[in-house]
Design a protein around this motif. Sequence first.
Motif, PDB file in Angstrom:
ATOM      1  N   GLY A  55       2.991  48.074 -39.224  1.00  0.00           N
ATOM      2  CA  GLY A  55       3.226  49.526 -39.233  1.00  0.00           C
ATOM      3  C   GLY A  55       2.086  50.279 -38.573  1.00  0.00           C
ATOM      4  N   PHE A  56       2.443  51.359 -37.842  1.00  0.00           N
ATOM      5  CA  PHE A  56       1.433  52.207 -37.184  1.00  0.00           C
ATOM      6  C   PHE A  56       1.596  53.646 -37.642  1.00  0.00           C
ATOM      7  CE2 PHE A  56       2.136  48.635 -34.370  1.00  0.00           C
ATOM      8  CZ  PHE A  56       0.837  48.222 -34.131  1.00  0.00           C
ATOM      9  N   ARG A  57       0.454  54.280 -37.938  1.00  0.00           N
ATOM     10  CA  ARG A  57       0.515  55.650 -38.435  1.00  0.00           C
ATOM     11  C   ARG A  57       0.789  56.626 -37.292  1.00  0.00           C
ATOM     12  NH1 ARG A  57      -3.686  58.925 -40.445  1.00  0.00           N
ATOM     13  NH2 ARG A  57      -5.171  57.234 -40.160  1.00  0.00           N
ATOM     14  N   SER A  58       0.210  56.330 -36.085  1.00  0.00           N
ATOM     15  CA  SER A  58       0.460  57.280 -34.991  1.00  0.00           C
ATOM     16  C   SER A  58       1.584  56.784 -34.097  1.00  0.00           C
ATOM     17  CB  SER A  58      -0.839  57.518 -34.198  1.00  0.00           C
ATOM     18  OG  SER A  58      -0.813  56.796 -32.987  1.00  0.00           O
ATOM     19  N   LYS A  59       2.360  57.735 -33.613  1.00  0.00           N
ATOM     20  CA  LYS A  59       3.495  57.409 -32.734  1.00  0.00           C
ATOM     21  C   LYS A  59       2.972  56.796 -31.433  1.00  0.00           C
ATOM     22  CE  LYS A  59       7.048  59.249 -35.056  1.00  0.00           C
ATOM     23  NZ  LYS A  59       6.956  58.434 -36.258  1.00  0.00           N
ATOM     24  N   ARG A  60       1.802  57.253 -30.987  1.00  0.00           N
ATOM     25  CA  ARG A  60       1.257  56.761 -29.728  1.00  0.00           C
ATOM     26  C   ARG A  60       0.912  55.259 -29.847  1.00  0.00           C
ATOM     27  NH1 ARG A  60      -4.545  58.401 -27.503  1.00  0.00           N
ATOM     28  NH2 ARG A  60      -4.917  57.375 -29.484  1.00  0.00           N
ATOM     29  N   ASP A  61       0.289  54.869 -30.967  1.00  0.00           N
ATOM     30  CA  ASP A  61      -0.031  53.452 -31.182  1.00  0.00           C
ATOM     31  C   ASP A  61       1.260  52.644 -31.284  1.00  0.00           C
ATOM     32  OD1 ASP A  61      -2.677  54.164 -31.200  1.00  0.00           O
ATOM     33  OD2 ASP A  61      -2.892  54.120 -33.381  1.00  0.00           O
ATOM     34  N   ALA A  62       2.235  53.179 -32.013  1.00  0.00           N
ATOM     35  CA  ALA A  62       3.512  52.460 -32.189  1.00  0.00           C
ATOM     36  C   ALA A  62       4.187  52.234 -30.830  1.00  0.00           C
ATOM     37  CB  ALA A  62       4.429  53.240 -33.118  1.00  0.00           C
ATOM     38  N   ALA A  63       4.066  53.214 -29.954  1.00  0.00           N
ATOM     39  CA  ALA A  63       4.724  53.102 -28.641  1.00  0.00           C
ATOM     40  C   ALA A  63       4.074  52.005 -27.796  1.00  0.00           C
ATOM     41  CB  ALA A  63       4.646  54.446 -27.920  1.00  0.00           C
ATOM     42  N   ARG A  64       2.813  51.692 -28.099  1.00  0.00           N
ATOM     43  CA  ARG A  64       2.111  50.644 -27.318  1.00  0.00           C
ATOM     44  C   ARG A  64       2.359  49.252 -27.881  1.00  0.00           C
ATOM     45  NH1 ARG A  64      -3.251  54.012 -26.383  1.00  0.00           N
ATOM     46  NH2 ARG A  64      -3.521  53.648 -28.604  1.00  0.00           N
TER      47      ARG A  64
END
Length: 378
Positions: free
Chosen positions: A224-233
């Motif tokens: 799981g990633f808290r920021s959308k930007r990290d999740a997108a990567r």
Amino acid sequence: MAYELTDEQRDRYRATAIRSQLRKQELLRFHVEDAEEGNHQQFGARLDVNDLMPQLEAHGLASLSLFSGGGGLDLGFERAGYQHVASFEILDICGETLRTNRPTWDIRSGAEAGDVRSARFSAFRGIDLVHGGPPCQPFSVAGKQAGASDPRNMWPDFVRCVLQARPRAFVAENVPGMLDRKFESFVRDNILTPLEDHYTIFRFKLPAHEFGVPQARRRVFFVGFRSKRDAARWTPPAPTHGETETLSGPVMPYNLARQSLGLPDIGFDQVAPTLRSGFTGPRNTTGVLNSKASLNIWNQLRVWPNGVQPTPSMARAYPPENGHFRMSVADCTLLQGFPSDWKFSGAVYQALGQIGNSVCPPVAYAVARQVARALGVS
Ligand SMILES: C[S@@+](CC[C@H](N)C(=O)[O-])C[C@H]1O[C@@H](n2cnc3c(N)ncnc32)[C@H](O)[C@@H]1O
């Protein structure tokens, strides 16, 4: 069951057990010295597991470990460049393993300091990453698959830690049964619903042999990633080992069991069957046999999955009657993807328990690397 045996059968079993015990004592008394390490010219080079997970430079990401066991996830994350902050583990023997291997780590172990259920995690607020393998017996095919009603379900405590510490990312691992249809509502209620408002969550299965581990073993991961930007990567790890070229490029050939243990070529080799999951089954067992079906593969490998010995010299001194290769704890350590310098504390059954419970470190390493990439540091 013992009480269903006839007197004749009981006498026969007792005689066999005594004969086997005497044989073991005799062999160990006379041959351990002959079989000391270094006197095994018939064995070739063994797989160096560290080659599967070269130590990466520290990138500054700090990780907190829950349900740390014998350290499979902890070790994989360390080799992928993370700074270990603390481990929580209820069993003293696992704490001893972690402390022995990493004397400088902060290890909180035992029924008080190590119990995740009573720990407060706000002190870790702002940490980069939390990882852990909440006890998996509730979902294991070997267990009764009771899920949420099982008192060993510790997902709520993992979730509480994530919500209190608010890491940039989390990694949770479990047994493949967790993604079965019958646990869909468990996963939704216990993991997705409480975390989805705060984290973008990915789920995937990884087979350990596709990451160079000489064993057939699958684990499920939730990342799981808290920021959308990290999740997108985020992209899940691509296999590094296989039979042919894969879509993501060429891969190395699988590491097979005999070859990895340095055993002579017998014209048959394949990855070892799944080692028995730790601390389940009969207490104090020194076997790693996971299912009746896998016995056929062990037999073809001519590797004996029972009566694992504490040291290689004791294993060599006490060959099974069928002449197959008897394993020591060091052999099981290797088949699970731990390097030879990682030592498990305790008696054989406790070492095997920690091994069989663990995430293969090269698999943990592959996940840890991808998470670091998504977090923008490598
Ligand atoms: C599946 S194992 C984790 C293996 C570990 N991730 C590894 O890679 O080696 C789960 C661990 O959780 C520990 N555990 C169970 N209940 C616990 C609790 N309440 N607090 C802390 N640890 C607990 C067990 O003793 C076991 O070692």
